[in-house]
Design an enzyme around this catalytic site. Sequence first.
Site, PDB file in Angstrom:
ATOM      1  N   CYS A  38       0.833  -1.184  -0.029  1.00 24.07           N
ATOM      2  CA  CYS A  38       0.149   0.050   0.019  1.00 24.07           C
ATOM      3  C   CYS A  38       0.926   1.221   0.054  1.00 24.07           C
ATOM      4  O   CYS A  38       2.180   1.033  -0.252  1.00 24.07           O
ATOM      5  CB  CYS A  38      -1.075  -0.190   1.129  1.00 24.07           C
ATOM      6  SG  CYS A  38      -0.563   0.298   2.799  1.00 24.07           S
TER       7      CYS A  38
ATOM      8  N   ARG B 278      -3.082  -0.477   5.434  1.00 25.71           N
ATOM      9  CA  ARG B 278      -3.745  -1.747   4.740  1.00 25.71           C
ATOM     10  C   ARG B 278      -2.754  -2.866   4.545  1.00 25.71           C
ATOM     11  O   ARG B 278      -3.361  -3.877   4.808  1.00 25.71           O
ATOM     12  CB  ARG B 278      -4.136  -0.986   3.356  1.00 25.71           C
ATOM     13  CG  ARG B 278      -5.365  -0.104   3.665  1.00 25.71           C
ATOM     14  CD  ARG B 278      -5.847   0.369   2.328  1.00 25.71           C
ATOM     15  NE  ARG B 278      -4.738   1.299   1.751  1.00 25.71           N
ATOM     16  CZ  ARG B 278      -4.838   2.091   0.600  1.00 25.71           C
ATOM     17  NH1 ARG B 278      -5.670   1.723  -0.195  1.00 25.71           N
ATOM     18  NH2 ARG B 278      -3.835   2.767   0.200  1.00 25.71           N
TER      19      ARG B 278
ATOM     20  N   ASP C 158      -8.841   3.494   1.647  1.00 27.22           N
ATOM     21  CA  ASP C 158      -7.629   3.784   2.657  1.00 27.22           C
ATOM     22  C   ASP C 158      -8.132   4.705   3.941  1.00 27.22           C
ATOM     23  O   ASP C 158      -8.678   5.778   3.741  1.00 27.22           O
ATOM     24  CB  ASP C 158      -6.673   4.865   1.802  1.00 27.22           C
ATOM     25  CG  ASP C 158      -5.260   4.932   2.506  1.00 27.22           C
ATOM     26  OD1 ASP C 158      -5.276   4.835   3.730  1.00 27.22           O
ATOM     27  OD2 ASP C 158      -4.535   5.661   1.751  1.00 27.22           O
TER      28      ASP C 158
END
Length: 162
Positions: free
Chosen positions: A12, A18, A132
């Site tokens: 990420c 994440r 996100d």
Amino acid sequence: MIGKMVRILFVCHGNICRSPMAEYIMKDIVKKEGLADQFRIASAATSTEEIWNGTGSPIYGPAQRTMQRHGIPYDKNKRARLLEKQDYGRFDLIIGMDERNRRNMKRMLGGDPDGKVNLLMDYTDHPREVSDPWYTGNFERAWDDIREGCEALFRYLLENGL
């Protein structure tokens, strides 16, 4: 069934939300299935924003708390690290969370001649980006997406014997 060591790198932007969540969710899945010794799972970033003087930031607090709430063990010493061109040869699959990640991954890796670079949610019945939580603040939504994606990826690997 899995026929060889499967090496997966989750990626990420900063490697503090994440991708570490995906790393530890996937590690938990393969451990519970008794297949941990057949997997090498890690995570990395496409940006140096969370890496200072060679030292990466730890997993972001809200991401840690989300994993704790769901009973997912993680390494408290995990630090963000930058995706490296050499990772292309080190991993069988390099899995991003969103389209921006995928573009940056391909640029940083020098392309994707073997088709290793994919998005996590492409393995599900409802392909989409993982939102996100750094921007949305919604770590549970990201958790739900990542869990769904990791479970679908695991099923894909079992069915295709990667």
